[in-house]
Design a protein around this motif. Structure first.
Motif, PDB file in Angstrom:
ATOM      1  N   SER A  17      41.301  39.086  34.396  1.00 19.51           N
ATOM      2  CA  SER A  17      40.783  39.124  35.775  1.00 19.51           C
ATOM      3  C   SER A  17      40.856  40.531  36.349  1.00 19.51           C
ATOM      4  N   ILE A  30      41.078  36.317  41.103  1.00 19.80           N
ATOM      5  CA  ILE A  30      42.411  36.671  41.594  1.00 19.80           C
ATOM      6  C   ILE A  30      43.349  37.009  40.446  1.00 19.80           C
ATOM      7  N   THR A  38      43.898  32.105  36.608  1.00 22.90           N
ATOM      8  CA  THR A  38      42.464  31.795  36.655  1.00 22.90           C
ATOM      9  C   THR A  38      42.247  30.415  36.056  1.00 22.90           C
ATOM     10  N   ASP A  57      34.704  35.804  33.390  1.00 25.60           N
ATOM     11  CA  ASP A  57      36.165  35.781  33.324  1.00 25.60           C
ATOM     12  C   ASP A  57      36.566  34.341  33.008  1.00 25.60           C
TER      13      ASP A  57
HETATM   14 MG    MG Z   1      42.827  35.550  35.083  1.00 28.28          MG
END
Ligand code: MG
Ligand code: GDP
Length: 298
Positions: A17, A30, A38, A57
């Motif tokens: 991330s 975040i 995540t 991501d």
């Molecule tokens: Mg992450």
């Protein structure tokens, strides 16, 4: 126009991330030092003149024993299949281990170029880095091995330049001004969850979910945000609230700052803490929180 898709995968905490945010210069995902921050896939779109790269991501791949955990793993593998390039992130301090091997075996079966990104090089010596590169070269067939520091934004231009050699589409997949795929409510709930992860310890991180129930703009253009923080046990509710409400207040102060930056408006933030036993195993609840339904069958 040149465009393509890149999936960012790896174990929890590798820095996925952090990397996506650094690549597109915006906080779309975040970050925390807690594993499993995540939970679903988030895209970050890099728009430059005649270039669009869509980065995905993904949740860190881990040993799962809840429906949510299972969903997270499946999500990561699904996203990696069919992209133009896979970035496999590895914490260079830790190096590649057996779990990486398991994940990589599946990733290599997709016949997609895989870049090994040795991340967090700011934490290791040159000699250590060299031995990591040699090990990776001797044991795997990575298309590229690139040392980076996502945290310090080191070597990212080199990473982008190399990536360009492997993307060949000429379609603009998203409008130029789009940087991510998630709703504003989801981004707000994630910012709140990030602050909780930053301020709490032990079992709280995995046990907390945040939903934004209502957003209302008042006559002074201030946005009122009403959000629920959901935990699994009454004792956790106490932990999130903190002594005399101190912790929850700090969550509110930090989250409000980020939400104001995101919306470009003054924000009034109201947070409620609720207990919902075992929400991680409840399908309906997970759906409410924006995790898509067909994807988390056990
Ligand atoms: Mg992450
Ligand atoms: P993810 O689980 O793979 O998405 O990892 P995150 O992006 O949430 O990062 C996990 C932790 O590693 C956070 O505490 C980050 O600040 C930290 N981190 C990420 N990249 C770097 C880096 O290049 N150097 C250092 N020292 N820390 C990093």
């Amino acid at each position: 126009m040149k465009s393509g898709f890149v999936a960012i995968v790896g174990k929890p905490n590798a820095g996925k991330s952090t990397l996506i945010n650094a690549l597109i210069h915006e906080k779309v995902s975040i970050i925390s030092h807690k594993a499993q921050t995540t939970r679903n896939s988030i895209i970050g779109v890099l728009n430059q003149e005649d270039l669009q790269i869509v980065f995905l991501d993904t949740p860190g791949i881990h040993k799962a024993n809840t429906i949510l955990g299972n969903y997270m793993n499946k999500e990561a593998f699904k996203q990696a299949d069919g992209v133009d390039v896979i970035y496999y992130l590895c914490d260079a301090k830790k190096g590649l281990d057996d779990q990486d091997r398991e994940i990589l075996e599946q990733m290599f079966s997709y016949h997609v170029p895989i870049f090994l990104l040795l991340n967090k090089i700011d934490l290791i010596s040159k000699d250590q880095l060299v031995s990591r590169v040699i090990y990776a070269n001797e044991n795997y067939k990575f298309t590229e091995i690139i040392p980076i520091s996502a945290g310090n934004q080191e070597n990212l231009q080199e990473l982008l330049d190399t990536t360009l050699k492997y993307i060949h589409d000429d379609i603009q997949f998203y409008p130029e001004d789009v940087t991510t795929n998630t709703t504003i409510e989801f981004r707000i709930s994630e910012l709140i969850r990030e602050k909780i992860l930053q301020l709490t310890h032990e079992e709280i991180p995995h046990s907390v979910a945040v939903t934004v129930d209502k957003m209302q703009r008042d006559e002074y253009d201030k946005v009122h945000v009403y959000a629920n923080i959901i935990v699994e046990r009454a004792s956790q509710k106490g932990m999130v609230i903190g002594k005399g409400g101190k912790l929850l207040k700090e969550v509110g102060i930090r989250a409000r700052k980020d939400i104001e930056a995101l919306l470009g408006n003054k924000v009034y933030l109201e947070l409620w803490v609720k207990v919902d036993k075992d929400w991680r195993n409840k399908k309906s609840h997970i759906e409410d929180m924006g995790y898509r339904s067909s994807d988390y069958k056990k």
